[in-house]
Write a protein that holds these residues in place. Structure first.
Motif, PDB file in Angstrom:
ATOM      1  N   THR A  38     -15.084  62.595  -5.009  1.00  0.00           N
ATOM      2  CA  THR A  38     -13.785  63.245  -4.787  1.00  0.00           C
ATOM      3  C   THR A  38     -13.898  64.202  -3.603  1.00  0.00           C
ATOM      4  O   THR A  38     -13.910  65.413  -3.773  1.00  0.00           O
ATOM      5  CB  THR A  38     -13.371  64.029  -6.043  1.00  0.00           C
ATOM      6  N   GLU A  88      -2.794  60.644  -1.025  1.00  0.00           N
ATOM      7  CA  GLU A  88      -2.656  59.335  -0.385  1.00  0.00           C
ATOM      8  C   GLU A  88      -3.186  58.231  -1.300  1.00  0.00           C
ATOM      9  O   GLU A  88      -4.345  58.250  -1.707  1.00  0.00           O
ATOM     10  CB  GLU A  88      -3.402  59.325   0.947  1.00  0.00           C
ATOM     11  N   THR A  89      -2.322  57.277  -1.634  1.00  0.00           N
ATOM     12  CA  THR A  89      -2.742  56.173  -2.494  1.00  0.00           C
ATOM     13  C   THR A  89      -3.238  54.964  -1.716  1.00  0.00           C
ATOM     14  O   THR A  89      -3.901  54.095  -2.279  1.00  0.00           O
ATOM     15  CB  THR A  89      -1.572  55.734  -3.401  1.00  0.00           C
ATOM     16  N   ASP A  90      -2.924  54.912  -0.419  1.00  0.00           N
ATOM     17  CA  ASP A  90      -3.431  53.839   0.433  1.00  0.00           C
ATOM     18  C   ASP A  90      -4.876  54.176   0.808  1.00  0.00           C
ATOM     19  O   ASP A  90      -5.134  55.130   1.548  1.00  0.00           O
ATOM     20  CB  ASP A  90      -2.562  53.713   1.686  1.00  0.00           C
ATOM     21  N   GLU A  91      -5.811  53.398   0.289  1.00  0.00           N
ATOM     22  CA  GLU A  91      -7.228  53.728   0.468  1.00  0.00           C
ATOM     23  C   GLU A  91      -7.644  53.750   1.941  1.00  0.00           C
ATOM     24  O   GLU A  91      -8.463  54.569   2.354  1.00  0.00           O
ATOM     25  CB  GLU A  91      -8.099  52.741  -0.306  1.00  0.00           C
ATOM     26  N   ALA A  92      -7.087  52.856   2.758  1.00  0.00           N
ATOM     27  CA  ALA A  92      -7.453  52.812   4.178  1.00  0.00           C
ATOM     28  C   ALA A  92      -6.992  54.086   4.886  1.00  0.00           C
ATOM     29  O   ALA A  92      -7.731  54.669   5.687  1.00  0.00           O
ATOM     30  CB  ALA A  92      -6.845  51.583   4.847  1.00  0.00           C
ATOM     31  N   LYS A  93      -5.783  54.531   4.582  1.00  0.00           N
ATOM     32  CA  LYS A  93      -5.272  55.762   5.202  1.00  0.00           C
ATOM     33  C   LYS A  93      -6.050  56.977   4.707  1.00  0.00           C
ATOM     34  O   LYS A  93      -6.326  57.900   5.470  1.00  0.00           O
ATOM     35  CB  LYS A  93      -3.780  55.915   4.896  1.00  0.00           C
ATOM     36  N   ARG A  94      -6.377  56.953   3.424  1.00  0.00           N
ATOM     37  CA  ARG A  94      -7.158  58.056   2.857  1.00  0.00           C
ATOM     38  C   ARG A  94      -8.533  58.131   3.510  1.00  0.00           C
ATOM     39  O   ARG A  94      -9.033  59.209   3.849  1.00  0.00           O
ATOM     40  CB  ARG A  94      -7.274  57.857   1.348  1.00  0.00           C
ATOM     41  N   GLN A  95      -9.129  56.972   3.699  1.00  0.00           N
ATOM     42  CA  GLN A  95     -10.441  56.934   4.334  1.00  0.00           C
ATOM     43  C   GLN A  95     -10.374  57.481   5.751  1.00  0.00           C
ATOM     44  O   GLN A  95     -11.255  58.240   6.175  1.00  0.00           O
ATOM     45  CB  GLN A  95     -10.965  55.495   4.340  1.00  0.00           C
ATOM     46  N   ALA A 113      -7.270  60.347  -7.800  1.00  0.00           N
ATOM     47  CA  ALA A 113      -8.663  60.751  -8.037  1.00  0.00           C
ATOM     48  C   ALA A 113      -8.763  62.012  -8.890  1.00  0.00           C
ATOM     49  O   ALA A 113      -9.851  62.576  -9.036  1.00  0.00           O
ATOM     50  CB  ALA A 113      -9.372  60.982  -6.705  1.00  0.00           C
ATOM     51  N   ASP A 132     -18.123  56.330   1.230  1.00  0.00           N
ATOM     52  CA  ASP A 132     -16.991  55.569   1.758  1.00  0.00           C
ATOM     53  C   ASP A 132     -16.212  56.358   2.803  1.00  0.00           C
ATOM     54  O   ASP A 132     -15.418  55.792   3.550  1.00  0.00           O
ATOM     55  CB  ASP A 132     -16.027  55.188   0.626  1.00  0.00           C
ATOM     56  N   TRP A 133     -16.432  57.662   2.858  1.00  0.00           N
ATOM     57  CA  TRP A 133     -15.625  58.540   3.706  1.00  0.00           C
ATOM     58  C   TRP A 133     -16.331  58.904   5.005  1.00  0.00           C
ATOM     59  O   TRP A 133     -15.785  59.642   5.810  1.00  0.00           O
ATOM     60  CB  TRP A 133     -15.257  59.810   2.928  1.00  0.00           C
TER      61      TRP A 133
END
Length: 604
Positions: free
Chosen positions: A141, A181-188, A380, A568-569
């Motif tokens: 997180t 942000e629920t869009d994982e690509a944007k969050r990343q 998360a 992942d980040w």
């Protein structure tokens, strides 16, 4: 935060050789990139014409921290900078150096890790550099890093910004955006940007992620190895492989540092949390696969990833006559402690319970259930250190002290807090005694609630469990070798020895804590540390690879920002690397210093 330095003592990193007594030799590798035409001089002098000398405080509890401090001193010597070293116990470093004090006009003096503006809130003891602290990177997180890197001006969010960092960009806003942000690509992408900014700003020198080497006596069974090792410590037992668990004598953990406090409101270090968790479970924890392991909480329900309902077990009982643990306890504790406008109790984690400066609404939905109503979607949430591994105090205890204008000191000093008399059946053990800087002892809780849950029949399997403090690493390891303690952190220099012994075993696990060298950007630090390029140059001047390979014997990974590379980040294209390859060297670092220090400084 916790004390770090998990590797083995192998002489100063960067040294190509070592004398037989462990004293580093002088041919220290690296930094040999200067040429006669670009050499600026051997000594950096300040406005007074004297060599610039920085003060470094380091924790004596870490297994290699002193060695790393000496190595940094050696590396800075190549930059023409002197370093004065002061070693103190970890808790002293926190209280006298990291903690700072501020008295607002017309208000009461306050002390915390970010008590006020960096020009006015300063620590009891002066320092420029601090070594021996590890910051949790929260790879599960990562938006939980907010208290470390939000501008110190936003005091209620930046609760752990003791060094007075002001980011070059709006890190707090980016973390807020990533949280919902629920869009994982944007969050990343958002989070990768944050970690790129941190590598660019260098508020601290991120130098390594260590590997934990967990030493156990060979006959300790029930261990589940992995990044969350210890989450099921109630199920440890003494016996042979495959044998049925049964209750035996004592279990002892050898520790380098003692608890700072037993007050859950004020705990922000691992040593204190470890002691309290002997006597109190938490809402829930996470296993090695990041799956929820329910403790006090029996279930978590959410349909929209925004409103989360927590339901407590019905067999939870406080001690000291406070009755059953109910939703009333939790709602009162959240609203009147975590979200109290005046922070009357000195809550060190208060910012977790706010969003955009506003408290997160919490509503009782039943006798044993309550709902956390987030202002935005947060998929998360349950993995963040808000409800995850959260403590609670009985409403009846807290409300006795709520209206006292004493900064929560009477509650903090009460017998209930100091001896954990309220723990009831809520933990595997009950408090027995705490001899400061010596031993913390807890006895088996005969009424432990978790025994009613399938898989936990008969837990815990020891009559008592204790943490013993050994200030010297050699003494701690000797106690482990002789069987006086059952569990201990093993330095890498001793890993093979304890792996090869018939009586002990060593389990290796990744560590999410990033070792840092902090730069004091407050008024009682060197004023040039407020310049980003100066901090960057100092990070360039320390060889991280040699720390990892020579001091920590390879049981670590080089760090460049507050996130490990396996995360992942982490985006390699956005992270600026210092202290390695072309971005390491005395000549480069000196040139950057010369170009960015104020005009009152020069090399001679």
């Amino acid at each position: 935060m916790k004390t770090l330095g998990a590797g083995g003592l192998a002489g100063l990193a960067g040294c190509t050789g070592e004398d037989g007594d462990g004293t580093p030799t002088e041919d220290g590798g690296g930094g040999g990139d200067a040429t006669p035409e670009d050499d600026l001089g051997d000594t950096l002098v300040g406005p007074d014409g004297e060599q610039v000398t920085l003060s470094m405080v380091y924790s004596t509890g870490g297994q290699t921290t002193k060695t790393i401090a000496q190595f940094v001193q050696q590396e800075y010597g190549k930059l023409g900078i002197g370093v004065e070293l002061t070693g103190v116990p970890f808790n002293t470093m926190l209280s006298k150096y990291a903690q700072n004090t501020y008295k607002p006009e017309g208000g009461e003096e306050r002390s915390s890790f970010n008590a006020g503006p960096r020009d006015e809130a300063t620590s009891q003891e002066q320092w420029d550099l601090m070594l021996g602290i590890g910051f949790n990177s929260y790879p599960r997180t990562p938006t939980s890093i907010r208290p470390f890197w939000t501008s110190e001006e936003k005091r209620e969010q930046a609760t752990t910004n003791f060094y007075g960092y002001r980011p070059s960009e709006n890190i707090a806003g980016m973390l807020d955006e990533a949280s919902k942000e629920t869009d994982e690509a944007k969050r990343q992408e958002l989070l990768a940007d944050v970690f790129g900014i941190l590598s660019h700003d260098q508020p601290v020198n991120f130098y390594e992620f260590s590997v934990d080497l967990n030493g156990f006596q060979k006959d300790i069974e029930g261990i589940n190895p992995g990044p969350s090792i210890g989450y099921n410590s109630q199920q440890y037992f003494r016996g042979e492989s495959g044998s049925t668990p049964s209750v035996t004598g004592a279990y002892s953990v050898g520790s380098a540092t003692d608890a700072k406090t037993l007050n859950p409101i004020r705990i922000n270090d691992v040593s204190s949390s470890n002691r309290l968790e002997l006597t109190l479970d938490t809402a829930y924890t996470l296993d090695n696969n990041d799956e929820v392991v329910y403790r006090w909480v029996e279930s978590i329900d959410t349909d929209d990833k925004q409103n989360y309902e927590f339901t407590l077990r019905d067999n939870l009982q406080w001690g000291a006559g406070y009755g059953q643990m109910t939703a009333d306890d939790w709602v009162y504790y959240i609203e009147e402690v975590h979200q109290a406008e005046d922070n009357w109790a000195g809550d060190v984690n208060q910012s977790d319970w706010f969003r955009g400066g506003e408290p997160i609404p919490v509503e009782k939905t039943g006798k044993l259930s309550f709902e956390v109503q987030l202002p935005e979607v947060d998929p998360a949430f349950i993995k963040k250190p808000i409800m995850w591994e959260s403590f609670c105090l009985p409403k009846g205890l807290v409300e006795k002290y709520r209206d006292m204008d004493d900064g929560g000191n009477k509650l903090n000093q009460s017998k209930a807090i100091q001896e954990i008399t309220y723990s009831g059946n809520l933990g595997p053990y009950t408090f027995d005694r705490w001899d400061r800087e010596s031993v913390f002892v807890a006895k088996r809780n005969e009424d432990y609630y978790l025994r009613d849950v399938e898989g936990y029949d008969g837990v815990p399997y020891f009559e008592e469990k204790k943490y013993q403090v050994f200030g010297e690493q050699s003494t701690r390891l000797s106690a482990f070798e002789t069987g006086e303690v059952d569990q201990v952190g093993v330095p890498s220099s001793k890993a093979k020895k304890f792996k090869d012994l018939d009586s002990t075993k060593v389990i290796q696990t990744p560590n999410a804590f990033c070792s840092i060298l902090a730069y004091n950007q407050r008024a009682n630090g060197w004023d040039q540390l407020r310049t980003r390029e100066v901090r960057y140059a100092l990070s360039m001047g320390v060889n991280k690879e040699t720390i990892v390979e020579s001091i920590d014997r390879g049981y670590a990974k080089v760090a460049h920002t507050h996130q490990p590379e396996y995360s992942d980040w982490f985006d390699d294209s956005k992270v600026e690397k210092t202290g390695v390859g072309e971005n390491y060297g005395a000549a480069k670092a000196k040139r950057m210093l010369a170009d960015n220090l104020s005009g009152d400084y020069s090399f001679k």
